[in-house]
Design a protein around this motif. Sequence first.
Motif, PDB file in Angstrom:
ATOM      1  N   GLU A 188       0.837  -1.208   0.000  1.00  0.00           N
ATOM      2  CA  GLU A 188       0.000   0.000   0.000  1.00  0.00           C
ATOM      3  C   GLU A 188       0.868   1.253   0.000  1.00  0.00           C
ATOM      4  O   GLU A 188       0.610   2.216  -0.734  1.00  0.00           O
ATOM      5  CB  GLU A 188      -0.921  -0.009   1.221  1.00  0.00           C
ATOM      6  CG  GLU A 188      -1.991   1.066   1.213  1.00  0.00           C
ATOM      7  CD  GLU A 188      -3.058   0.829   0.161  1.00  0.00           C
ATOM      8  OE1 GLU A 188      -3.611   1.839  -0.327  1.00  0.00           O
ATOM      9  OE2 GLU A 188      -3.334  -0.341  -0.183  1.00  0.00           O
ATOM     10  N   SER A 189       1.915   1.242   0.807  1.00  0.00           N
ATOM     11  CA  SER A 189       2.823   2.386   0.862  1.00  0.00           C
ATOM     12  C   SER A 189       3.555   2.571  -0.459  1.00  0.00           C
ATOM     13  O   SER A 189       3.744   3.700  -0.931  1.00  0.00           O
ATOM     14  CB  SER A 189       3.829   2.193   2.001  1.00  0.00           C
ATOM     15  OG  SER A 189       3.184   2.098   3.253  1.00  0.00           O
ATOM     16  N   GLY A 190       3.970   1.458  -1.052  1.00  0.00           N
ATOM     17  CA  GLY A 190       4.681   1.542  -2.323  1.00  0.00           C
ATOM     18  C   GLY A 190       3.810   2.097  -3.429  1.00  0.00           C
ATOM     19  O   GLY A 190       4.276   2.874  -4.275  1.00  0.00           O
ATOM     20  N   GLU A 191       2.538   1.747  -3.419  1.00  0.00           N
ATOM     21  CA  GLU A 191       1.615   2.257  -4.433  1.00  0.00           C
ATOM     22  C   GLU A 191       1.422   3.764  -4.273  1.00  0.00           C
ATOM     23  O   GLU A 191       1.394   4.509  -5.267  1.00  0.00           O
ATOM     24  CB  GLU A 191       0.280   1.530  -4.310  1.00  0.00           C
ATOM     25  CG  GLU A 191      -0.700   1.823  -5.426  1.00  0.00           C
ATOM     26  CD  GLU A 191      -1.959   0.991  -5.290  1.00  0.00           C
ATOM     27  OE1 GLU A 191      -2.975   1.543  -4.806  1.00  0.00           O
ATOM     28  OE2 GLU A 191      -1.927  -0.200  -5.645  1.00  0.00           O
ATOM     29  N   LEU A 192       1.298   4.213  -3.022  1.00  0.00           N
ATOM     30  CA  LEU A 192       1.167   5.648  -2.782  1.00  0.00           C
ATOM     31  C   LEU A 192       2.456   6.381  -3.140  1.00  0.00           C
ATOM     32  O   LEU A 192       2.421   7.494  -3.688  1.00  0.00           O
ATOM     33  CB  LEU A 192       0.805   5.897  -1.314  1.00  0.00           C
ATOM     34  CG  LEU A 192       0.676   7.361  -0.886  1.00  0.00           C
ATOM     35  CD1 LEU A 192      -0.338   8.110  -1.745  1.00  0.00           C
ATOM     36  CD2 LEU A 192       0.291   7.445   0.589  1.00  0.00           C
ATOM     37  N   ASP A 193       3.582   5.760  -2.878  1.00  0.00           N
ATOM     38  CA  ASP A 193       4.877   6.348  -3.222  1.00  0.00           C
ATOM     39  C   ASP A 193       4.948   6.635  -4.722  1.00  0.00           C
ATOM     40  O   ASP A 193       5.416   7.697  -5.149  1.00  0.00           O
ATOM     41  CB  ASP A 193       6.000   5.396  -2.792  1.00  0.00           C
ATOM     42  CG  ASP A 193       7.374   6.060  -2.778  1.00  0.00           C
ATOM     43  OD1 ASP A 193       7.726   6.733  -3.755  1.00  0.00           O
ATOM     44  OD2 ASP A 193       8.107   5.887  -1.788  1.00  0.00           O
ATOM     45  N   LEU A 194       4.473   5.702  -5.535  1.00  0.00           N
ATOM     46  CA  LEU A 194       4.484   5.902  -6.981  1.00  0.00           C
ATOM     47  C   LEU A 194       3.638   7.105  -7.389  1.00  0.00           C
ATOM     48  O   LEU A 194       3.951   7.797  -8.368  1.00  0.00           O
ATOM     49  CB  LEU A 194       3.963   4.653  -7.689  1.00  0.00           C
ATOM     50  CG  LEU A 194       4.856   3.415  -7.645  1.00  0.00           C
ATOM     51  CD1 LEU A 194       4.143   2.220  -8.270  1.00  0.00           C
ATOM     52  CD2 LEU A 194       6.178   3.666  -8.361  1.00  0.00           C
ATOM     53  N   LEU A 195       2.582   7.371  -6.618  1.00  0.00           N
ATOM     54  CA  LEU A 195       1.700   8.482  -6.944  1.00  0.00           C
ATOM     55  C   LEU A 195       2.359   9.841  -6.670  1.00  0.00           C
ATOM     56  O   LEU A 195       2.107  10.807  -7.388  1.00  0.00           O
ATOM     57  CB  LEU A 195       0.405   8.359  -6.128  1.00  0.00           C
ATOM     58  CG  LEU A 195      -0.692   9.387  -6.407  1.00  0.00           C
ATOM     59  CD1 LEU A 195      -1.189   9.285  -7.844  1.00  0.00           C
ATOM     60  CD2 LEU A 195      -1.854   9.199  -5.432  1.00  0.00           C
ATOM     61  N   VAL A 196       3.212   9.898  -5.629  1.00  0.00           N
ATOM     62  CA  VAL A 196       3.765  11.198  -5.232  1.00  0.00           C
ATOM     63  C   VAL A 196       5.225  11.398  -5.637  1.00  0.00           C
ATOM     64  O   VAL A 196       5.737  12.515  -5.553  1.00  0.00           O
ATOM     65  CB  VAL A 196       3.625  11.411  -3.705  1.00  0.00           C
ATOM     66  CG1 VAL A 196       2.169  11.327  -3.278  1.00  0.00           C
ATOM     67  CG2 VAL A 196       4.479  10.412  -2.911  1.00  0.00           C
ATOM     68  N   ALA A 197       5.889  10.354  -6.058  1.00  0.00           N
ATOM     69  CA  ALA A 197       7.342  10.418  -6.264  1.00  0.00           C
ATOM     70  C   ALA A 197       7.775  11.486  -7.259  1.00  0.00           C
ATOM     71  O   ALA A 197       8.836  12.111  -7.087  1.00  0.00           O
ATOM     72  CB  ALA A 197       7.875   9.050  -6.704  1.00  0.00           C
ATOM     73  N   GLU A 198       6.991  11.716  -8.290  1.00  0.00           N
ATOM     74  CA  GLU A 198       7.394  12.643  -9.345  1.00  0.00           C
ATOM     75  C   GLU A 198       6.599  13.951  -9.326  1.00  0.00           C
ATOM     76  O   GLU A 198       6.587  14.675 -10.321  1.00  0.00           O
ATOM     77  CB  GLU A 198       7.233  11.969 -10.708  1.00  0.00           C
ATOM     78  CG  GLU A 198       8.029  10.681 -10.867  1.00  0.00           C
ATOM     79  CD  GLU A 198       9.535  10.899 -10.715  1.00  0.00           C
ATOM     80  OE1 GLU A 198      10.015  11.987 -11.083  1.00  0.00           O
ATOM     81  OE2 GLU A 198      10.214   9.976 -10.220  1.00  0.00           O
ATOM     82  N   LEU A 199       5.974  14.271  -8.226  1.00  0.00           N
ATOM     83  CA  LEU A 199       5.177  15.494  -8.162  1.00  0.00           C
ATOM     84  C   LEU A 199       6.065  16.733  -8.200  1.00  0.00           C
ATOM     85  O   LEU A 199       7.177  16.742  -7.683  1.00  0.00           O
ATOM     86  CB  LEU A 199       4.342  15.525  -6.882  1.00  0.00           C
ATOM     87  CG  LEU A 199       3.253  14.455  -6.719  1.00  0.00           C
ATOM     88  CD1 LEU A 199       2.482  14.694  -5.433  1.00  0.00           C
ATOM     89  CD2 LEU A 199       2.315  14.441  -7.917  1.00  0.00           C
ATOM     90  N   SER A 200       5.521  17.774  -8.772  1.00  0.00           N
ATOM     91  CA  SER A 200       6.210  19.064  -8.777  1.00  0.00           C
ATOM     92  C   SER A 200       5.994  19.760  -7.436  1.00  0.00           C
ATOM     93  O   SER A 200       5.075  19.393  -6.676  1.00  0.00           O
ATOM     94  CB  SER A 200       5.636  19.948  -9.888  1.00  0.00           C
ATOM     95  OG  SER A 200       4.293  20.294  -9.593  1.00  0.00           O
ATOM     96  N   PRO A 201       6.804  20.763  -7.102  1.00  0.00           N
ATOM     97  CA  PRO A 201       6.581  21.522  -5.863  1.00  0.00           C
ATOM     98  C   PRO A 201       5.165  22.085  -5.792  1.00  0.00           C
ATOM     99  O   PRO A 201       4.565  22.135  -4.708  1.00  0.00           O
ATOM    100  CB  PRO A 201       7.632  22.620  -5.932  1.00  0.00           C
ATOM    101  CG  PRO A 201       8.742  22.023  -6.744  1.00  0.00           C
ATOM    102  CD  PRO A 201       8.053  21.185  -7.775  1.00  0.00           C
ATOM    103  N   GLU A 202       4.626  22.507  -6.917  1.00  0.00           N
ATOM    104  CA  GLU A 202       3.276  23.056  -6.935  1.00  0.00           C
ATOM    105  C   GLU A 202       2.240  21.986  -6.573  1.00  0.00           C
ATOM    106  O   GLU A 202       1.244  22.272  -5.880  1.00  0.00           O
ATOM    107  CB  GLU A 202       2.957  23.633  -8.318  1.00  0.00           C
ATOM    108  CG  GLU A 202       3.746  24.878  -8.687  1.00  0.00           C
ATOM    109  CD  GLU A 202       5.195  24.575  -9.089  1.00  0.00           C
ATOM    110  OE1 GLU A 202       6.011  25.508  -9.065  1.00  0.00           O
ATOM    111  OE2 GLU A 202       5.494  23.392  -9.410  1.00  0.00           O
ATOM    112  N   GLN A 203       2.468  20.753  -7.011  1.00  0.00           N
ATOM    113  CA  GLN A 203       1.533  19.678  -6.687  1.00  0.00           C
ATOM    114  C   GLN A 203       1.624  19.277  -5.217  1.00  0.00           C
ATOM    115  O   GLN A 203       0.610  18.938  -4.606  1.00  0.00           O
ATOM    116  CB  GLN A 203       1.793  18.474  -7.595  1.00  0.00           C
ATOM    117  CG  GLN A 203       1.360  18.699  -9.037  1.00  0.00           C
ATOM    118  CD  GLN A 203       1.773  17.557  -9.934  1.00  0.00           C
ATOM    119  OE1 GLN A 203       2.955  17.170  -9.987  1.00  0.00           O
ATOM    120  NE2 GLN A 203       0.817  16.996 -10.664  1.00  0.00           N
TER     121      GLN A 203
END
Length: 264
Positions: A14-29
Amino acid sequence: MADPTPVIDDLRAESGELDLLVAELSPEQWALPTPAPGWTVAHQIAHLAWTDRSALLAVTDADAFQALVEKALAAPGSFVDEGAEEGAVLPPAELLAAWRDGRTALDRALRGAPAGTRFPWYGPPMSAASMATARLMETWAHGLDIADALGAVRPPTDRLRHVARLGVRTRDFAFGVHGLTPPAEEFRVELTAPSGQVWAYGDECAVQRVTGPALDFCLLVTQRAHRGDLALMAIGPDADRWLDIAQAFAGPPGTGRPAKGTGR
């Protein structure tokens, strides 16, 4: 004695799946607001990192954890927000690294915990399996908040069985935290899992019952959706009352989410 390995494995997934969602976010996101008032995406991850650190101390250093409990007792209405705020001001890369390091250390500590050990917590002491279940519940719920902020969809999985079971087990807590006497009789709860399986809890002959999709039940007990927007059915006055007050998380009664008027 339950083997904690399956739920620890699911927490990692579950943590790994969430990590994939946020890993490449921009500062604005990272700065986007989420459904939790005043909390951005960064606050959500900071809260998970903060709670992982608390859980790690509970498992590895009871004295240090007791200091956290005393801090919480001194500021019961603000200590959670303060923990999130402290991490949210970090640069995104630093916050992400702290969350990854903390959850990895907790994973290792839970797997290495002696069988039968119970650890202190802000509520009753927890076993390794219970601790991992609580962390999975929070990771899933806060992950939903993040997904909402990003306009993303996280398909439900059968990892929700842990959240559903926790929601059933916290029935009496939900009544108690609202100043109500828990029902004396057992309820029957039947939930349809994302895979189509039926997860059943309680006496099959119980008069009072709750039925519906497991996803909806988990959204309800984590207070991520209003009951009026969910396809849950209650039979019996106490079961019906429970669906109005259910919460699987520790602490005072949550305010829940407003109805969207999209009843299923």
